[in-house]
Enzyme design. Sequence first.
Site, PDB file in Angstrom:
ATOM      1  N   GLY A  46     -22.066 -21.760 -23.769  1.00 16.55           N
ATOM      2  CA  GLY A  46     -21.085 -22.792 -24.109  1.00 16.55           C
ATOM      3  C   GLY A  46     -21.527 -24.176 -23.680  1.00 16.55           C
ATOM      4  O   GLY A  46     -20.777 -25.129 -23.774  1.00 16.55           O
ATOM      5  N   CYS A  47     -22.757 -24.295 -23.185  1.00 16.67           N
ATOM      6  CA  CYS A  47     -23.262 -25.608 -22.819  1.00 16.67           C
ATOM      7  C   CYS A  47     -24.290 -26.043 -23.850  1.00 16.67           C
ATOM      8  O   CYS A  47     -25.105 -25.244 -24.291  1.00 16.67           O
ATOM      9  CB  CYS A  47     -23.944 -25.566 -21.459  1.00 16.67           C
ATOM     10  SG  CYS A  47     -22.896 -24.916 -20.162  1.00 16.67           S
TER      11      CYS A  47
END
Lengths: 138, 400
Positions: A46-47
């Site tokens: 999710g980064c």
Amino acid sequence: MNLEDIKETFGFFDSWEDKYRFVIDLGKELPNLDEAHKIPANLVRGCQSQVWLVASYDSQQQQIELVIDSDAHIVRGLISIVLAAYNKQSPDYIAHYDIEALFDELALIQHLSLTRGNGLRAMVARIQQLATSIDELT
Amino acid sequence: MTSYRKDFPILDQQVNGAPLVYLDNAATSQKPRVVIDALSDYYHNYNANVHRAVHALSDQATFAFEQARDRVREFVHATSRNEIIFTRGTTESINLVANCYTGLLQPDDEILISHMEHHSNIVPWQMLAARTKAVLKACDVNSQGDIDLESFANLLSDKTRIVAISHVSNALGTVNPLQQVIEQAHDAGAVVLVDGAQAVPHFDVDVAALDCDFYAFSGHKMYGPTGIGVLYGKEKLLEMLPPWQGGGEMIETVSIDNSTYNTLPYKFEAGTPNIAGAIGLGAAIDYLSGLPRNEIEAMEDDLLRLTVSQLKQIDGVRLIGDPAKRISVVSFLVDGSHPHDVGTLLDQQGIAVRTGHHCAMPLMAQLGIPGTVRASFSLYNSTEDVDRLIAGVRKAVSFI
Ligand SMILES: Cc1ncc(COP(=O)(O)O)c(C=O)c1O
């Protein structure tokens, strides 16, 4: 730098320039994670930039020890702040710590959006999840 | 020079205390007022389902929807309106073709793409290869960001059934030598699908002159709404292909055991289409058609050249790719930093760029970089935008 120092320093800043310079400097001081640990299993999903997180539990001290690293300066700076809040704290403390309040106080939300792929939220979620499942840590 | 900025209401705003500089056009363009008005007019005044009803509103909606198809046909110079299929966008257009070929490929047939492709022109072919045991191959891209034509020619053979290639690279702006690629592919007996997502916003595309078999693009990158796109296909091929999705609109008759399919283009348009989207796309085409496109192309080229030459003068900035022919996109890196750092610092100054791998991870791998900072231009950008970008990058460099 501990959390109180970070809060105090942030208190002096009005401009985004100062805040970012400070965050980037914090990032430069962050110790690097061993290359050997930069493996897919340690990536936080999710980064946009890559963020690696390695955690262990010190059962004697009853503390969670975190090492987090990234390939982006600003994210490394944010990691320093997250670590100042969470590192070497008890699982219970981590589970109940109000990090949103900290971000508010630092006025980080305005300037460092949680949704802009910096993965701050994903990182925090991962740490909170670890705090509730210390059996998985060694 | 004419400024088109005023046609785009969204651009009239401050971001982080500075007037917005929008340089993320390759991701999606902004919409002119005429497109926004067309959408609003449809929902305000004649929203109805198309094709089936007898009432006045439905008639009006059907007329506008089908008129949009005619606009698209003219826009890409297709021969027949039967060759224009409305889809959700480039991605769905490519998936449509890839799915329709499932029953037409044999094990060991080959699909040839390039390392430059957007993931949406890679993954559907991977999935098709997995379904059919066909083999997916990708030709190389050199360090300038051009397709290695020797590698392409080497990989092309009489086993190649499909060649899928972008017209313009979204990551580097490379304009590919399609004429040559298409001729060679046809000589080898392959059909050619062109991913035109980054081409149609910037120059006149003539599918008939190109002689490509399929051409896919999205409305939202060419000043139209999101959720609408186009698949152009040669009529003969579209006739031959089986339908992909089943449902209403695409049938002629249905019994429990069997259905007969509607004619083109409806055979490939199952279900209620994106009526408003198509009408909005038609309005975008009207808008573009009313502008001096050659002049705008030259202006966008000036902005690109200016940006490239100014970025080159900044210590610590490394330009990525130097393709033989390029439009509208410049990718770069700042030494010792992640693209995300630069993007964040530009955003603080009201400048919108994109950072990351740009959905082209195989290209990034081939170039040996994790990603880039990408600025992409459009008809409403100006030299002031370039000045702001350059000043913004200088500031970012000073922080890092
Ligand atoms: C070259 C290229 N192909 C395909 C796509 C996918 O387009 P869409 O997401 O509109 O389907 C894009 C969009 O980013 C693109 O730039």
